[in-house]
Structures are given as C-alpha cells and as structure tokens.
Write a protein that holds these residues in place. Structure first.
Motif, short mmCIF file in Angstrom:
data_model
loop_
_atom_site.label_atom_id
_atom_site.label_comp_id
_atom_site.label_asym_id
_atom_site.label_seq_id
_atom_site.Cartn_x
_atom_site.Cartn_y
_atom_site.Cartn_z
N SER A 30 30.74 -30.55 111.30
CA SER A 30 29.51 -29.80 110.99
C SER A 30 28.62 -30.65 110.09
N ASN A 31 27.50 -30.10 109.73
CA ASN A 31 26.57 -30.79 108.83
C ASN A 31 26.98 -30.64 107.37
N GLU A 37 33.30 -29.06 104.67
CA GLU A 37 34.17 -28.51 105.71
C GLU A 37 35.51 -28.09 105.12
#
Length: 118
Positions: A30-31, A37
């Motif tokens: 993910s970003n 994360e």
C-alpha cells in the motif's frame, strides 16, 4: 456472535502470518509504507483478538506480543525476509494499541450502561 469474531481474528492472524512469512511478491503493498503496513496489520490483530476474547484480553495481548516476536525470528530462516527489532517494536506496540482500544471501548460501554441505569 463471539464465534464469528473469533473466526475473523484467527483468519486475520493467518493472513498476517502468510504476509509475514510468505513470498515477498505475494504480500499486499500500500501507500502506507512498510512501517504503516505493519502498524495497520497489528492494530487490526489487537482489535480482532481484543473483541474476540474480551475476558482474556490481557492474556491475549501477551500472547500476541510473543507471537509477534516469533514471527520476526522466523524471518531469519525465510528467504528474502529480514528480521528487524524495529519491525518487532512497531508490531508489538500496534497490537497493544488495538487491545487498549478494545479495553477502552468495553469500559466506556459499561460506564455508559451504568450511568443510564442510575
């Protein structure tokens, strides 16, 4: 309802274990970055197990921290993975935050019920 919460918690634990020890290319990205994360995954672990085992929350939190350490150590023998003390610290603190949130919500719910019954 508690059975569904427990099933969801254990499925989440299995998913996090796979993401931690499985092939790096199979891990979701993910970003949020690696730290974000990790934090999100383990806050969710703390929330899930905190709701699934409300009468054993402290014991579950201790087990979650120990299992977080075990997952990190197992990465020493997993190709393409790295065991890091920083990752363990983020994971353990995040799990404890999840458990703390569930404890606070349980306390607030109990306090509110007591106030409305008075």
């Amino acid at each position: 309802m508690i059975i569904l919460l427990r099933l969801a918690a254990w499925l989440l634990a299995a998913a996090v274990t796979f993401a931690t020890l499985g092939p790096a290319n199979s891990r979701p990205h993910s970003n949020l970055g690696q730290g974000g994360e990790h934090a999100l995954a383990f806050v969710l672990i703390g929330l899930a197990f905190g709701f699934a085992y409300p009468h054993h929350r402290l014991r579950a939190a201790v087990i979650a921290v120990v299992m977080t350490a075990v997952l990190e150590i197992l990465q020493l023998w997993t190709p393409g993975r790295h065991a890091r003390l920083r990752d363990f610290a983020v994971d353990a603190v995040a799990a404890c935050i999840g458990f703390a949130i569930t404890a606070f919500l349980a306390w607030a719910t109990t306090a509110r019920r007591g106030a409305t019954q008075s």
